[in-house]
Design an enzyme around this catalytic site. Structure first.
Site, PDB file in Angstrom:
ATOM      1  N   HIS A 191      -5.785  -3.479   4.249  1.00 26.71           N
ATOM      2  CA  HIS A 191      -5.529  -2.391   3.446  1.00 26.71           C
ATOM      3  C   HIS A 191      -3.861  -2.147   3.393  1.00 26.71           C
ATOM      4  CE1 HIS A 191      -5.928   1.764   1.781  1.00 26.71           C
ATOM      5  NE2 HIS A 191      -6.878   0.816   0.963  1.00 26.71           N
ATOM      6  N   CYS A 192      -3.201  -2.301   4.353  1.00 24.66           N
ATOM      7  CA  CYS A 192      -1.757  -1.848   4.407  1.00 24.66           C
ATOM      8  C   CYS A 192      -0.797  -2.839   3.428  1.00 24.66           C
ATOM      9  CB  CYS A 192      -1.023  -2.330   5.629  1.00 24.66           C
ATOM     10  SG  CYS A 192      -2.078  -0.978   6.898  1.00 24.66           S
ATOM     11  N   LEU A 193      -1.266  -4.089   3.034  1.00 25.82           N
ATOM     12  CA  LEU A 193      -0.544  -4.905   2.448  1.00 25.82           C
ATOM     13  C   LEU A 193      -1.130  -5.163   0.895  1.00 25.82           C
ATOM     14  CD1 LEU A 193      -2.334  -7.945   2.312  1.00 25.82           C
ATOM     15  CD2 LEU A 193      -1.599  -8.022   4.645  1.00 25.82           C
TER      16      LEU A 193
ATOM     17  N   ARG B   7       0.814  -1.268   0.008  1.00 25.97           N
ATOM     18  CA  ARG B   7       0.059   0.077  -0.020  1.00 25.97           C
ATOM     19  C   ARG B   7       0.971   1.567   0.015  1.00 25.97           C
ATOM     20  NH1 ARG B   7      -4.612   1.466  -1.776  1.00 25.97           N
ATOM     21  NH2 ARG B   7      -4.925  -0.590  -1.230  1.00 25.97           N
TER      22      ARG B   7
END
Length: 352
Positions: A338-340, A92
């Protein structure tokens, strides 16, 4: 009036989703073993409706991952591998932004990446945008302010695709703790976002959630779910570290305006009970969901609020499956779904 290039919203059609396969055991102390199975579950859900493109370090790792994904019943016909090394898995934040021009064509924008102004070993991650653009044969534009790289992680912003963007002062304006762009003002940042991402309207929130290793990423806090509606996590316990910051952010949004001058619709999301690694609070948040082409994957934490959060998001995404992915182990790495993940926007095609 829409400004181009344009940063599409996450719910718009994807050409693919990008991930980086986990390899750095230090990011999940004592918890690394189950992480690959969490990833397999993520790939399985996403590959049902879109291509999944995975960054891996070697041919040997690719073969191992193929075998694991087959055991997890992921559709390998929709999975492809790119031999691009990384320091960490948080695509992300370091993958390029995929923007569209006025004809609907897709190009890449490369922001600077400095390891969240915290981790010195980030040189591989910083090189990923160029390597992806080369692999896809896409034009790539460096994001600059007065000739110097403009530092911006994808988790620091969230777009409605119409010109309005969410971010936080804690992340982008901080000049003391984790400094992205020394000396840049609010106006400097807004000018740069307009030039490279087509953002005409920035909604500035204050602080992010407690335990956020990135110092204020908005994707743990507040997200667009359609052009006019945002979900904002809410803490009901006045004794919790998040209570005041989330209350203030709600007040800001209640007086905010979208790009057309209208007020956004606000929908509260609950927070799970606090999670800790030893004495460190972890950034557990239901706002860290990812919107795929036909599915929304939502982090869950073995918490009574899991069901509530899934129900709220299911009502907001009636045309997508909303599924929970166990993230208690994952969040030990200070990030979740969401971060990955990182969407690659699809080009807009018009019928002749």
């Amino acid at each position: 009036m829409q400004i181009f290039p344009r940063l599409p919203a996450e719910w718009e059609p994807h050409a693919a989703t990008w991930l980086a396969w986990p390899h750095n055991a230090r990011d999940w102390p004592s918890k690394f073993a189950p992480i690959r199975w969490v990833y397999a579950e993520i790939v399985r859900h996403l590959a049902e409706s879109e291509p999944v493109r995975i960054l891996i370090r070697s041919q040997r790792q690719e073969q191992e991952v193929r075998g694991l994904l087959a055991r997890a019943h992921a559709d390998l016909n929709r999975v492809s591998f790119f031999h691009i090394p990384t320091n960490r898995v948080w695509t992300r934040d370091y993958c390029p932004a995929f923007v569209q021009d006025q004809n609907g064509n897709v190009a890449a924008v490369r922001a600077g990446f400095n390891g969240w102004a915290k981790y010195p070993d980030h040189e591989l991650d910083a090189a990923v945008p160029e390597k992806i653009s080369q692999a896809l044969n896409l034009d790539i534009t460096p994001m600059l302010f007065q000739g110097r790289p403009f530092i911006l992680e994808g988790g620091a912003i969230d777009s409605n695709g119409k010109g309005t963007l969410l971010t936080t002062e804690e992340c982008l304006l901080d000049q003391q703790t984790q400094v992205r762009n020394p000396g840049l003002t609010r106006a400097d940042i807004e000018t740069t976002l307009r030039q490279y991402l087509g953002i005409s309207n920035v909604l500035w929130l204050g602080r992010g959630i407690a335990g956020d290793d990135t110092h204020g990423h908005v994707d743990d806090l507040c997200r667009f779910v359609n052009p006019r509606t945002v979900v904002l996590v809410q803490e009901d316990d006045p004794g919790d570290d998040n209570y005041e910051a989330l209350r203030e952010n709600r007040e800001r949004l209640e007086s905010a305006r979208l790009e057309d001058g209208s007020r956004p619709e606000l929908v509260p999301l609950p927070m799970p009970r606090p999670l800790f690694f030893e004495n460190t609070r972890l950034p557990a948040s239901y706002a860290n969901f990812y919107i795929g082409n036909q599915v929304v994957i939502v982090p869950t934490f073995n918490d009574p609020q899991d069901r509530v959060a899934l129900g709220i998001l299911a009502e907001l995404f009636p045309n997508r499956r909303v599924v929970g992915v166990h993230a208690v182990d994952l969040v030990w790495g200070f990030g979740t779904l969401h971060c990955l993940t990182h969407e690659q926007a699809a080009p807009i095609t018009t019928s002749p």
